[in-house]
Design a protein around this motif. Structure first.
Motif, PDB file in Angstrom:
ATOM      1  N   ARG A  54       0.827  -1.202   0.000  1.00 36.73           N
ATOM      2  CA  ARG A  54       0.000   0.000   0.000  1.00 36.73           C
ATOM      3  C   ARG A  54       0.864   1.255   0.000  1.00 36.73           C
ATOM      4  N   GLU A  55       1.917   1.248   0.809  1.00 34.47           N
ATOM      5  CA  GLU A  55       2.812   2.402   0.827  1.00 34.47           C
ATOM      6  C   GLU A  55       3.483   2.597  -0.532  1.00 34.47           C
ATOM      7  N   LEU A  56       3.930   1.470  -1.158  1.00 33.74           N
ATOM      8  CA  LEU A  56       4.554   1.566  -2.473  1.00 33.74           C
ATOM      9  C   LEU A  56       3.574   2.085  -3.534  1.00 33.74           C
ATOM     10  N   LYS A  57       2.340   1.626  -3.467  1.00 33.92           N
ATOM     11  CA  LYS A  57       1.319   2.094  -4.405  1.00 33.92           C
ATOM     12  C   LYS A  57       1.095   3.589  -4.254  1.00 33.92           C
ATOM     13  N   GLN A  58       1.021   4.062  -3.004  1.00 31.38           N
ATOM     14  CA  GLN A  58       0.826   5.488  -2.776  1.00 31.38           C
ATOM     15  C   GLN A  58       2.010   6.299  -3.317  1.00 31.38           C
ATOM     16  N   GLN A  59       3.219   5.764  -3.104  1.00 31.43           N
ATOM     17  CA  GLN A  59       4.396   6.448  -3.642  1.00 31.43           C
ATOM     18  C   GLN A  59       4.367   6.495  -5.173  1.00 31.43           C
ATOM     19  N   VAL A  61       1.718   6.350  -7.158  1.00 31.27           N
ATOM     20  CA  VAL A  61       0.675   7.280  -7.599  1.00 31.27           C
ATOM     21  C   VAL A  61       1.178   8.721  -7.512  1.00 31.27           C
ATOM     22  N   GLY A  62       1.838   9.044  -6.408  1.00 30.60           N
ATOM     23  CA  GLY A  62       2.376  10.389  -6.271  1.00 30.60           C
ATOM     24  C   GLY A  62       3.428  10.710  -7.327  1.00 30.60           C
ATOM     25  N   GLN A  63       4.314   9.733  -7.588  1.00 27.26           N
ATOM     26  CA  GLN A  63       5.337   9.954  -8.611  1.00 27.26           C
ATOM     27  C   GLN A  63       4.725  10.093  -9.998  1.00 27.26           C
ATOM     28  N   LEU A  64       3.690   9.283 -10.307  1.00 23.09           N
ATOM     29  CA  LEU A  64       3.030   9.395 -11.601  1.00 23.09           C
ATOM     30  C   LEU A  64       2.361  10.750 -11.765  1.00 23.09           C
ATOM     31  N   GLU A  65       1.724  11.249 -10.712  1.00 24.12           N
ATOM     32  CA  GLU A  65       1.124  12.583 -10.788  1.00 24.12           C
ATOM     33  C   GLU A  65       2.198  13.648 -11.039  1.00 24.12           C
ATOM     34  N   THR A  66       3.315  13.501 -10.344  1.00 23.15           N
ATOM     35  CA  THR A  66       4.412  14.453 -10.558  1.00 23.15           C
ATOM     36  C   THR A  66       4.937  14.384 -11.987  1.00 23.15           C
ATOM     37  N   LEU A  67       5.070  13.134 -12.507  1.00 25.99           N
ATOM     38  CA  LEU A  67       5.538  12.968 -13.886  1.00 25.99           C
ATOM     39  C   LEU A  67       4.555  13.569 -14.883  1.00 25.99           C
ATOM     40  N   ASP A  68       3.254  13.399 -14.637  1.00 26.99           N
ATOM     41  CA  ASP A  68       2.260  14.000 -15.542  1.00 26.99           C
ATOM     42  C   ASP A  68       2.374  15.512 -15.554  1.00 26.99           C
ATOM     43  N   LYS A  69       2.559  16.105 -14.386  1.00 27.47           N
ATOM     44  CA  LYS A  69       2.714  17.552 -14.320  1.00 27.47           C
ATOM     45  C   LYS A  69       3.983  17.998 -15.044  1.00 27.47           C
TER      46      LYS A  69
END
Length: 398
Positions: A54-59, A61-69
């Motif tokens: 779960r922690e890895l998934k949250q990380q 997701v956060g990295q993917l959002e940052t990459l999209d931005k």
């Protein structure tokens, strides 16, 4: 005595059996405790692994959002860089064309040349009576100016050509490859400064035009009307009185495009110092044909079959009775005049200089010559309206 012995044996067996059962029970209990310990350990490990996932998934997701931005920011930067590079390329093209081109020289015996000129002139007096003494031909493209970007990828624009030596200030725009509206601007400056066509005067035609082969000549719009399964028609429209003056069915039985790279144009009308011309092709011929038309009656005075192929042709124009065909490739490269046909026979493709347009890798939807200004009014496939200034020389100049 015997009975006592039997009793003792039975008692001993009972005690041994009871001890054996107790040992088995103890062994099973130990095994069950070990299994319970392992199950408890597995449960703890599974819980820990699930928490880590779960922690890895949250990380992630956060990295993917940052990459999209970051990707969106990078795309914005690239668009800006592309726009600046495009602008710089156009400025460089303009600066490159300031020096003009060089004219090739051919060493020919003067007497032989005079004899050839006399023979050619006498021969063509019978075929074609020129309306002027124009002897100009292109030497090179001297300069280029990109004015604006209006409309779609295809269209045509021109000035009202009043005579071979003058033009009115009005600019006329045919946006697209079919429609019934002509946009009129009072001047080139008005056209350049206007946002789109909002400030233009709109002339609604009684019938739709097709292609990009239209011209404006002596306050009249000459456009090609073409309906499905019918031959094309040339229409002469009075812009002052907003009325059709004359129409004529163009003698083109086979509906084949005159330029393979612009299939919407069946007939391309042109104006030069001699008046009105029509550029067209037929299904049975792979080459472009040329016709001289009477601007008042729309009669075809004379026709010529040229050696200029239709394949890879994108546009053409006429200067002093000489047809210049512009070629390109299916994947747009640098436009060039690669075939020349002179109705007087004074200029051939071999003798004419190979004219390259300024280094903008793209093709044209239309090119219109203005004899009063000696400018080419071009519309490229990126939707830009361009002016090309010509460097002119005399025919047979050595």
């Amino acid at each position: 005595m015997r009975a006592l012995l039997v009793v003792l044996v039975v008692a001993a067996l009972a005690c041994f059996s009871s001890a054996q059962h107790q040992a088995l029970i103890d062994y099973l209990e130990r095994r069950l405790l070990a299994i319970e310990d392992r199950i408890s350990l597995w449960h703890e490990q599974t819980t820990r692994y699930a928490s880590e996932l779960r922690e890895l998934k949250q990380q992630m997701v956060g990295q993917l959002e940052t990459l999209d931005k970051e990707k969106e920011t990078l795309r914005t930067h690239l668009d800006g860089v592309g726009t600046r590079v495009d602008r710089v390329e156009r400025e460089l093209d303009y600066l490159e064309t300031q020096n003009g081109g060089t004219t090739p020289c051919v060493d020919v015996d003067d007497k032989l040349m005079e004899q050839q000129v006399s023979l050619v002139t006498e021969k063509n007096k019978v075929k074609y009576a020129k309306l002027s003494d124009c002897r100009d031909m292109i030497s090179s493209i001297k300069a280029m100016k990109i004015l604006k970007r209006l409309g779609g990828a295809k269209g045509s624009w021109t000035k009202d050509i009043e005579s071979s030596r003058s033009s009115s200030g009005k600019v006329f725009v045919f946006n697209g490859t079919d429609g019934d509206a002509i946009y009129e601007f009072s001047s080139v400056q008005h056209f350049t400064s206007s946002p789109g066509t909002a400030q233009a005067k709109v002339q609604r035609l009684p019938s739709a035009w097709r292609g990009t082969g239209h011209v404006v000549y002596q306050h009249h719009a000459y456009y090609v009307k073409q309906e499905e399964a019918t031959p094309p028609m040339v229409v002469r429209y009075d812009l002052k009185n907003s009325s059709v003056v004359d129409t004529v069915v163009f003698p083109l039985q086979d509906q084949v495009a005159v330029y393979s790279l612009n299939p919407e144009t069946l007939v391309d009308l042109a104006v030069d110092e001699e008046g009105l011309w029509a550029i067209y092709a037929t299904q049975n011929e792979r080459h472009i044909s040329l016709a001289k038309m009477d601007a008042s009656t729309l009669d075809m005075e004379q026709t010529w079959d040229t050696a200029c192929p239709r394949d890879n042709a994108e546009a053409a124009f006429v200067i002093c009775g000489t047809l210049y065909v512009v070629y390109n490739t299916a994947q747009p490269g640098r436009s060039r005049v690669q075939c020349v046909f002179d109705v007087s026979g004074l200029v051939s493709t071999d003798e004419a200089p190979l004219v390259y347009f300024p280094k903008r890798y793209g093709s044209h939807a239309s090119i219109k010559y203005n004899p009063g200004e000696q400018l080419l009014y071009a519309w490229d496939h990126d939707g830009y309206q361009i002016l090309y200034k010509l460097l002119i020389k005399h025919k047979l100049e050595v």
